[in-house]
Design a protein around this motif. Structure first.
Motif, PDB file in Angstrom:
ATOM      1  N   ILE A   1      -5.225   7.330   8.189  1.00 34.84           N
ATOM      2  CA  ILE A   1      -6.244   6.274   8.067  1.00 34.84           C
ATOM      3  C   ILE A   1      -5.532   4.924   8.098  1.00 34.84           C
ATOM      4  N   VAL A   2      -6.315   3.896   8.371  1.00 30.48           N
ATOM      5  CA  VAL A   2      -5.747   2.551   8.455  1.00 30.48           C
ATOM      6  C   VAL A   2      -5.649   1.957   7.058  1.00 30.48           C
ATOM      7  N   ASP A   3      -4.580   1.260   6.814  1.00 30.06           N
ATOM      8  CA  ASP A   3      -4.350   0.585   5.538  1.00 30.06           C
ATOM      9  C   ASP A   3      -5.250  -0.658   5.443  1.00 30.06           C
ATOM     10  N   SER A   4      -6.481  -0.443   5.033  1.00 27.98           N
ATOM     11  CA  SER A   4      -7.396  -1.594   4.899  1.00 27.98           C
ATOM     12  C   SER A   4      -7.180  -2.331   3.575  1.00 27.98           C
ATOM     13  N   ASN A   5      -6.636  -1.625   2.577  1.00 22.64           N
ATOM     14  CA  ASN A   5      -6.489  -2.270   1.253  1.00 22.64           C
ATOM     15  C   ASN A   5      -5.603  -3.505   1.302  1.00 22.64           C
TER      16      ASN A   5
ATOM     17  N   GLY B   1      -6.365   4.109  -4.885  1.00 23.63           N
ATOM     18  CA  GLY B   1      -6.272   3.969  -3.434  1.00 23.63           C
ATOM     19  C   GLY B   1      -7.592   3.720  -2.734  1.00 23.63           C
ATOM     20  N   ASN B   2      -8.660   4.263  -3.281  1.00 27.71           N
ATOM     21  CA  ASN B   2      -9.924   4.169  -2.554  1.00 27.71           C
ATOM     22  C   ASN B   2     -10.403   2.721  -2.443  1.00 27.71           C
TER      23      ASN B   2
ATOM     24  N   ASP C   1       1.554  11.332  -6.223  1.00 28.43           N
ATOM     25  CA  ASP C   1       1.258  10.074  -6.918  1.00 28.43           C
ATOM     26  C   ASP C   1       2.448   9.720  -7.810  1.00 28.43           C
TER      27      ASP C   1
ATOM     28  N   GLU D   1      -0.347   8.787   4.592  1.00 26.45           N
ATOM     29  CA  GLU D   1      -1.422   8.868   5.588  1.00 26.45           C
ATOM     30  C   GLU D   1      -1.757   7.516   6.206  1.00 26.45           C
ATOM     31  N   LEU D   2      -1.093   6.448   5.745  1.00 27.51           N
ATOM     32  CA  LEU D   2      -1.524   5.104   6.156  1.00 27.51           C
ATOM     33  C   LEU D   2      -0.812   4.631   7.414  1.00 27.51           C
TER      34      LEU D   2
ATOM     35  N   SER E   1      -1.694  -0.289  -4.089  1.00 22.92           N
ATOM     36  CA  SER E   1      -2.875   0.583  -4.104  1.00 22.92           C
ATOM     37  C   SER E   1      -2.429   1.992  -3.772  1.00 22.92           C
ATOM     38  N   GLY E   2      -3.091   2.940  -4.422  1.00 20.27           N
ATOM     39  CA  GLY E   2      -2.795   4.355  -4.210  1.00 20.27           C
ATOM     40  C   GLY E   2      -1.654   4.836  -5.086  1.00 20.27           C
ATOM     41  N   GLY E   3      -1.547   6.155  -5.173  1.00 20.64           N
ATOM     42  CA  GLY E   3      -0.399   6.757  -5.845  1.00 20.64           C
ATOM     43  C   GLY E   3      -0.415   6.696  -7.365  1.00 20.64           C
TER      44      GLY E   3
ATOM     45  N   SER F   1       0.857  -1.188   0.000  1.00 18.45           N
ATOM     46  CA  SER F   1       0.000   0.000   0.000  1.00 18.45           C
ATOM     47  C   SER F   1       0.886   1.228   0.000  1.00 18.45           C
ATOM     48  N   THR F   2       0.478   2.241  -0.762  1.00 18.69           N
ATOM     49  CA  THR F   2       1.269   3.479  -0.763  1.00 18.69           C
ATOM     50  C   THR F   2       0.478   4.591  -0.105  1.00 18.69           C
TER      51      THR F   2
HETATM   52  P1  AMP Z   1      -4.442   8.046  -3.725  1.00 20.59           P
HETATM   53  O1  AMP Z   1      -4.828   7.594  -5.096  1.00 20.59           O
HETATM   54  O2  AMP Z   1      -3.130   7.551  -3.299  1.00 20.59           O
HETATM   55  O3  AMP Z   1      -4.588   9.516  -3.593  1.00 20.59           O
HETATM   56  O4  AMP Z   1      -5.515   7.388  -2.736  1.00 20.59           O
HETATM   57  C1  AMP Z   1      -6.855   7.807  -2.768  1.00 20.59           C
HETATM   58  C2  AMP Z   1      -7.492   7.645  -1.430  1.00 20.59           C
HETATM   59  O5  AMP Z   1      -7.601   6.267  -1.130  1.00 20.59           O
HETATM   60  C3  AMP Z   1      -6.713   8.219  -0.274  1.00 20.59           C
HETATM   61  O6  AMP Z   1      -7.108   9.532  -0.022  1.00 20.59           O
HETATM   62  C4  AMP Z   1      -7.084   7.347   0.884  1.00 20.59           C
HETATM   63  O7  AMP Z   1      -8.217   7.885   1.528  1.00 20.59           O
HETATM   64  C5  AMP Z   1      -7.494   6.053   0.256  1.00 20.59           C
HETATM   65  N1  AMP Z   1      -6.478   5.025   0.471  1.00 20.59           N
HETATM   66  C6  AMP Z   1      -5.277   4.957  -0.134  1.00 20.59           C
HETATM   67  N2  AMP Z   1      -4.613   3.877   0.252  1.00 20.59           N
HETATM   68  C7  AMP Z   1      -5.399   3.213   1.113  1.00 20.59           C
HETATM   69  C8  AMP Z   1      -5.257   2.004   1.845  1.00 20.59           C
HETATM   70  N3  AMP Z   1      -4.189   1.277   1.737  1.00 20.59           N
HETATM   71  N4  AMP Z   1      -6.289   1.611   2.614  1.00 20.59           N
HETATM   72  C9  AMP Z   1      -7.398   2.363   2.706  1.00 20.59           C
HETATM   73  N5  AMP Z   1      -7.590   3.497   2.026  1.00 20.59           N
HETATM   74  C10 AMP Z   1      -6.613   3.943   1.242  1.00 20.59           C
END
Ligand code: AMP
Ligand code: MG
Length: 413
Positions: free
Chosen positions: A203-207, A305-306, A261, A190-191, A252-254, A186-187
């Motif tokens: 927030i918690v890394d649920s992904n 990420g969402n 990103d 904030e995680l 996930s994310g970024g 997970s990237t």
């Molecule tokens: P990003 O595309 O990196 O901007 O991620 C979009 C949104 O997804 C972020 O604002 C977080 O709220 C959420 N998010 C990103 N990574 C995770 C994760 N590993 N677990 C839960 N939510 C996440």
């Protein structure tokens, strides 16, 4: 922008299935459920193994009994009793019969079984009260399967019925594909991990948990690489490591257009080949698909990420890729059911839109109930207890209650 079906085709085209020599292992039959068969199976046994009776009754010669009726029964002498598992000793001569039970071996020269309900017994004699059909109630040797021919092909998932067939065919060990290895990280700055106290803005890394569960459910092996900060050096390091150990890499994310990103930039600097950067899907538009520069060309999925986007893009794009890499030879793509919608379903009419909800059986017919609450891609709370995704194709902005809708059932076939 790339349509969902074009993205699907590009992805499946990139996937190299595991090698049927190098990427296999031997497992015990009891551990083989859900694994993918790597070699066709042939049995040395015929099915049935022998001519045997399908009924409790009497083994007879058809010639003897063909004119029998309740008014003019045929009377036969009983020369042997044959329970299941016993080898008959006698040959049935004209005028003779053997008492026989379901599954028992047919005695020599008998060709037909008369069911017990169509007979009357008097000591050592049996009265045949109705004419059977020739060869009735005999299960003939090799009529279900002939020894030496292919019993099961390579490239199928071993479910309950295959396990039963393999047991009956005395195959205690099987050659199956190894589980595909799927690296997950997970990237995001904030995680935090599931057991860490939250500071404001975190927030918690649920992904990571969602993806680990999905990967395991798909029959692959998740390799958890944790949380990676939005820092180019850290990202480069984890992607390089993931490429070395995995067949598929999921982050996930970024992958969106924000200042932090970095994923696509790092992939470019690593000389990965980027095939997809966005798909016309909601949720899940910023999706990166690349092949990484390692000898086995691992496939990289930069998922959004969402949490809802992660779920939708996994089911729509990652699962088919895992199935193909696993060695399954067909049926990689998701199967959509046509069901009735209980609720009004809406989209912007542009992107292919997925709404989560639950299939209920109403009088034997599936009905889709949209999850209550927000269908924002950031909301994961109402994903709980859902089991299907309803699809509104581009151009379809509204599905009215009771109208037909296509749904993707969230079970792995
Ligand atoms: P990003 O595309 O990196 O901007 O991620 C979009 C949104 O997804 C972020 O604002 C977080 O709220 C959420 N998010 C990103 N990574 C995770 C994760 N590993 N677990 C839960 N939510 C996440
Ligand atoms: Mg982020």
């Amino acid at each position: 922008m790339l349509s969902v079906s074009d993205a699907q085709a590009i992805i499946l085209n990139l996937v190299q299935p595991l090698d049927k020599q190098r990427d296999t292992e031997v497992v015990e039959l009891l551990a083989a459920a859900n694994r993918i068969l790597a070699m066709p199976v042939t049995s040395t046994l015929d099915f049935p193994h022998w001519d045997n009776s399908a009924m409790d009754g009497y083994a007879v010669r058809y010639e003897d009994v063909q004119h029998s009726s309740s008014e003019k029964p045929t009377v036969l002498q009983i020369v042997e009793e044959i329970p299941a598992g016993y080898q008959p000793k006698s040959t049935i001569e004209p005028g003779q019969a053997a008492r026989i039970f379901t599954g028992a071996l047919m005695p020599a020269a008998a060709d037909t079984v008369v069911m017990q309900e169509k007979t009357r017994r008097e000591e050592n004699r049996v009265f045949i009260l109705a004419a059977p059909k020739p060869q009735e109630f005999v299960r003939h040797k090799a009529s279900f399967y002939q020894a030496g021919t292919q019993l099961l092909p390579a490239g199928i998932r071993l479910n309950t019925s295959e396990i039963a067939v393999l047991a009956a065919a005395q195959c205690p060990q099987l050659n199956v594909y190894r589980r595909p290895r799927v690296a997950i990280f997970s990237t995001g700055d904030e995680l935090v991990a599931v057991n860490q106290a939250l500071q404001p803005g975190q927030i918690v890394d649920s992904n990571q948990y969602a993806l680990a569960a999905l990967v395991r459910e798909s029959g692959a092996e998740p390799l958890l690489l944790g949380i990676v900060k939005d820092e180019p050096v850290a990202l480069e390091k984890v992607i390089t490591h993931a490429a070395a150990i995995a067949d598929i890499v999921l982050s996930s994310g970024g992958v969106s257009v924000g200042d932090y990103d970095y994923v696509d930039k790092i992939l470019e600097s690593l000389k990965a080949q980027i095939h997809i950067q966005a798909v016309d899907i909601r949720p899940g538009k910023p999706l990166t698909v690349a092949t990484l520069p390692a000898s086995h060309s691992p496939l990289y999925f930069g998922l959004p990420g969402n949490p809802a986007s992660v779920l939708v893009t996994f089911w729509r794009f990652v699962l088919p890729a895992i199935k193909k890499i696993s060695g399954i030879t067909q049926g990689w793509e998701p199967v959509f059911l046509k069901v009735r919608s209980h609720d009004e379903l809406r989209s912007d009419g542009k992107r292919e839109t997925y709404l989560w909800g639950k299939l209920h059986l109403i009088d034997g017919v599936y009905e889709f109930h949209k999850a209550g609450g927000s269908h924002s891609s950031a909301n994961l709370i109402n994903l709980a207890q859902t089991n299907a995704l309803a699809v509104l194709p581009p151009g379809k902005a509204l599905i009215s209650p009771q109208e037909e809708v296509q749904v993707l059932q969230l079970i792995i076939p």
